[in-house]
Design an enzyme around this catalytic site. Structure first.
Site, mmCIF file in Angstrom:
data_model
loop_
_atom_site.group_PDB
_atom_site.id
_atom_site.type_symbol
_atom_site.label_atom_id
_atom_site.label_comp_id
_atom_site.label_asym_id
_atom_site.label_seq_id
_atom_site.Cartn_x
_atom_site.Cartn_y
_atom_site.Cartn_z
ATOM 1 N N SER A 126 -34.569 59.905 20.937
ATOM 2 C CA SER A 126 -35.969 59.523 21.134
ATOM 3 C C SER A 126 -36.100 58.709 22.420
ATOM 4 O O SER A 126 -35.529 57.620 22.546
ATOM 5 C CB SER A 126 -36.465 58.704 19.940
ATOM 6 O OG SER A 126 -36.354 59.459 18.751
ATOM 7 N N LEU A 132 -49.555 59.748 16.752
ATOM 8 C CA LEU A 132 -50.557 59.881 15.703
ATOM 9 C C LEU A 132 -51.149 58.533 15.311
ATOM 10 O O LEU A 132 -50.503 57.490 15.456
ATOM 11 C CB LEU A 132 -49.931 60.528 14.470
ATOM 12 C CG LEU A 132 -49.300 61.912 14.673
ATOM 13 C CD1 LEU A 132 -48.613 62.365 13.403
ATOM 14 C CD2 LEU A 132 -50.347 62.920 15.120
ATOM 15 N N ASP A 146 -42.121 65.419 6.514
ATOM 16 C CA ASP A 146 -41.804 64.100 7.037
ATOM 17 C C ASP A 146 -43.048 63.242 7.230
ATOM 18 O O ASP A 146 -42.988 62.015 7.166
ATOM 19 C CB ASP A 146 -41.073 64.259 8.382
ATOM 20 C CG ASP A 146 -40.315 63.008 8.777
ATOM 21 O OD1 ASP A 146 -39.952 62.223 7.879
ATOM 22 O OD2 ASP A 146 -40.075 62.812 9.983
#
Length: 361
Positions: free
Chosen positions: A123, A196, A275
């Site tokens: 990430s 999000l 997820d």
């Protein structure tokens, strides 16, 4: 069953970082028990037993590990996991993947990943200032340097890896800098996911339709120029669109507007469909009580599939309906707003050249 892919959370929602936009922290706080701690050996073995009960001898199993931060379970957890798989797998083909923030990796991890053919996702939100703003530790310190050390370690050990980047509204204004950074670091496999909002409300970092169009149009232009020069960077959205334009199934879940069972396993053995929805209401069972078949027929899973994605007014006459169908019901908040669909706007922009590329591959 010939194929089964699992997303396992051996350290539950535990993490050594405090990323400002972490969706799983938000999800886990909605549960009665936010964290289930580290997966115990008995849970790990029961999970593997259940999987091999369900998958045919000539089948394939993908064990993917995620978090939280999955390396917090410790290297010994994975060593025991693989030893037990080797003992039980028979003729089945096994694949491994792990998504990490990269800050806890050591040479021992690198050797282990290489020896066991792990695909590792790291990430990283691009260039230093952007990564340091969002990916921070508990003291608020940016973690770019530590993440890059992890990436260099993977390169040194010749571990196959890709990058997962969260696209915030802020980063959407700097697609050129983002792309240039990737090239400068010789990173050629990238999955971009929209930042999000929280399940119950919006947040200041989430990607919105204006940012979605701005980011992907700019990124596509840069990507296309390199493609025309014979230089290919794998960017997940573009790759999946090209797959669909050549009548192949996309690799990304939800991109075709329908959900599939992702078999997300929390550290206590409880199983969830996605997820984004590891919530009590969607718990499909527990591997100590239920078989894979029973979990796949659970009432919770039926309820999850009945929760349809939202359709915008522009969906009714969209020429790209067959390669979208509304998209992922969780991620569509980044591009669907009222009568507007930013994903359609991007496809209208990119389709002429993408269809040309699709005919050549």
């Amino acid at each position: 069953m010939k194929f089964l892919s699992l997303l396992i959370k051996p350290a539950s929602s535990l993490c050594n970082l405090r990323c400002r936009y972490c969706f799983y922290e938000d999800v886990s706080k909605q549960r009665n028990q936010p964290s289930y701690g580290i997966m115990e050996d008995g849970t790990m073995e029961k999970l593997i037993d259940r999987v091999f009960e369900a998958v045919d001898e000539d089948g394939t199993v993908v064990f993917a590990f995620q978090g939280g931060e999955p390396t917090l379970a410790g290297l010994s957890y994975y060593q025991k996991f693989i030893a037990y798989v080797l003992k039980k797998k028979g003729r089945r083909k096994i694949q491994y993947a792990l998504q990490t923030n990269g800050t806890l990796l050591t040479d021992a991890w690198g050797e282990f990943f290489r020896e066991n053919n792990f695909l590792v996702g790291v990430s990283l939100d691009g260039y230093e200032s952007n990564t340091n703003e969002f990916r921070i530790d508990s003291n608020g310190n940016g973690m770019y340097c530590e993440i890059m050390k992890g990436i260099e370690l993977l390169k040194r050990h010749k571990v196959e890896f890709n990058i997962l980047a969260v696209i915030t509204e802020k980063l959407s204004k700097h697609a050129k800098a983002f792309y240039s950074f990737l090239k400068s670091q010789r990173i050629f496999y990238v999955q971009c996911i929209p930042c999000l909002g929280e399940l119950q409300c919006e947040n200041q970092y989430q990607l919105r339709p204006d940012g979605y169009v701005r980011f992907y149009k700019t990124l596509y232009d840069l990507w296309l120029k390199d493609y025309q020069r014979g230089e290919y960077m794998s960017i997940s959205l573009f790759d999946n669109i090209l797959l669909m334009l050549t009548d192949r199934l996309p690799n990304q879940c939800g991109i075709l507007g329908s959900c599939s069972m992702q078999f997300v396993v929390e550290a206590d053995g409880s199983v969830y469909p996605c997820d984004f929805y590891v919530l009590d209401e969607y718990c499909c069972g527990n591997i100590f009580k239920n078989s894979v078949e029973e979990i796949g027929k659970s009432e919770a899973l039926k309820r999850f599939f009945e929760k349809k994605n939202r359709m915008g007014a522009s969906c009714s006459d969209c020429p790209f309906w067959k390669i979208c169908r509304g998209g992922c019901k969780r991620q569509q908040e980044s591009y669907l707003q009222g009568d507007r669909c930013a994903h359609r706007e991007f496809l209208e922009y990119a389709y002429p050249t993408m269809s040309w590329i699709a005919k050549r591959i």
